[in-house]
Scaffold this active site. Structure first.
Site, short mmCIF file in Angstrom:
data_model
loop_
_atom_site.label_atom_id
_atom_site.label_comp_id
_atom_site.label_asym_id
_atom_site.label_seq_id
_atom_site.Cartn_x
_atom_site.Cartn_y
_atom_site.Cartn_z
N GLU A 88 0.92 -1.00 0.52
CA GLU A 88 -0.09 0.24 -0.33
C GLU A 88 1.32 1.20 -0.37
OE1 GLU A 88 -2.66 -0.02 2.92
OE2 GLU A 88 -2.75 2.19 3.17
N ARG B 136 0.80 10.16 -0.08
CA ARG B 136 0.88 11.35 1.41
C ARG B 136 2.70 12.13 0.53
NH1 ARG B 136 1.27 8.16 6.85
NH2 ARG B 136 -1.05 6.69 6.41
N THR C 42 -3.88 5.96 1.89
CA THR C 42 -4.11 7.76 2.18
C THR C 42 -5.79 8.13 1.55
OG1 THR C 42 -2.03 7.44 3.11
CG2 THR C 42 -3.23 9.79 3.51
N LYS D 295 -10.83 -1.55 6.68
CA LYS D 295 -10.23 -0.75 7.38
C LYS D 295 -10.20 -0.52 8.26
CE LYS D 295 -5.90 2.36 7.05
NZ LYS D 295 -5.10 3.29 6.22
C1 3PG Z 1 -1.47 4.15 7.77
O1 3PG Z 1 -1.87 5.30 6.71
O2 3PG Z 1 -2.24 2.73 7.38
C2 3PG Z 1 -1.10 4.77 8.89
O3 3PG Z 1 -0.01 4.74 9.31
C3 3PG Z 1 -0.39 3.43 9.12
O4 3PG Z 1 -0.07 3.27 10.56
P1 3PG Z 1 1.37 2.76 11.61
O5 3PG Z 1 2.63 4.03 10.70
O6 3PG Z 1 1.45 2.97 12.32
O7 3PG Z 1 1.63 1.73 11.09
#
Ligand code: 3PG
Length: 212
Positions: free
Chosen positions: A46, A50, A74, A134
């Site tokens: 994924e 960002r 995102t 999710k």
């Molecule tokens: C996401 O976008 O799903 C999260 O930022 C991932 O979370 P983590 O960095 O705490 O694993």
């Protein structure tokens, strides 16, 4: 708009036990990261929207590493769904969900995981025809206790918890009956990406791949 049904797609939750969530600053890292994940036994990534290079990174991975399923994470604005699909994304993930965003993701025809953090949000996604979602931000929103609590009253919802999950906590999540996979960025920490230590990414992926 395609019908709001995920029946055309096998659930994303079954592809890998751990979905690597990756924030890339350098386009040149895209292909080596993807190859390292595949070598470690995780054929999905994924790529979060960002950073300025994200769409080009998706394009590069889709072109050069066909063994991996590359998706866009995102996705927060409806227009990003089509941009990601046009770049070659094979799935979409959003941290939260509005009816407009859900419709835009459905319009792409791609499988997707809409983000939910409450029972009402989960019910709205189920009403729209989607059982896979999710759970974000997992640790901050109740974590394993939340998922245990909703399993009986909302039995059809299945989750990919993400946010604050670690290699140590992942097995507890994966043991829950309403969890298909977990997401996390721990396989590709910024320091490891900065150093270009792809064998470290591969080793972290291998450990994660063995969790199911
Ligand atoms: C996401 O976008 O799903 C999260 O930022 C991932 O979370 P983590 O960095 O705490 O694993």
């Amino acid at each position: 708009m395609p019908s709001l049904s995920e029946s055309r797609h096998p659930s994303l939750l079954e592809v890998v036990p751990v979905l690597p969530v990756v924030v890339l600053e350098r386009l040149s890292d895209a292909v080596p990261v993807a190859r390292a994940l595949v070598a470690g036994g995780l054929p999905a990534i994924e790529l979060t929207l960002r950073t300025p290079v994200a769409l080009d990174a998706i394009r590069a991975i889709a072109d050069e590493v066909p063994e991996i399923l590359v998706g866009a994470g995102t996705v927060v604005a409806p227009g990003q769904a089509k941009e990601a699909a046009d770049a070659g994304a094979g799935f979409l993930v959003s941290p939260g969900c509005t009816p407009t965003l859900l419709g835009a993701m459905a319009d792409t025809g791609l499988p997707f995981l809409p983000g939910t953090a409450t029972v009402s949000e989960a019910l709205a996604v189920l009403e729209a025809g989607y059982a896979s979602m999710k759970f974000f931000p997992a640790e901050a929103s109740g974590g394993v206790d939340y998922l245990r609590s909703v399993a009986s009253p909302v039995p059809t919802a299945r989750f990919c918890p993400t946010g604050g999950i670690t290699a140590a906590s992942a097995p507890t999540y994966l043991a829950l009956p309403n969890v298909g996979c977990v997401g996390g960025s721990w396989l590709t920490p910024a320091a490891v990406l900065d150093s270009g230590d792809w064998s470290r990414v591969e080793a972290l992926a291998r450990a994660a791949a063995g969790l199911r």
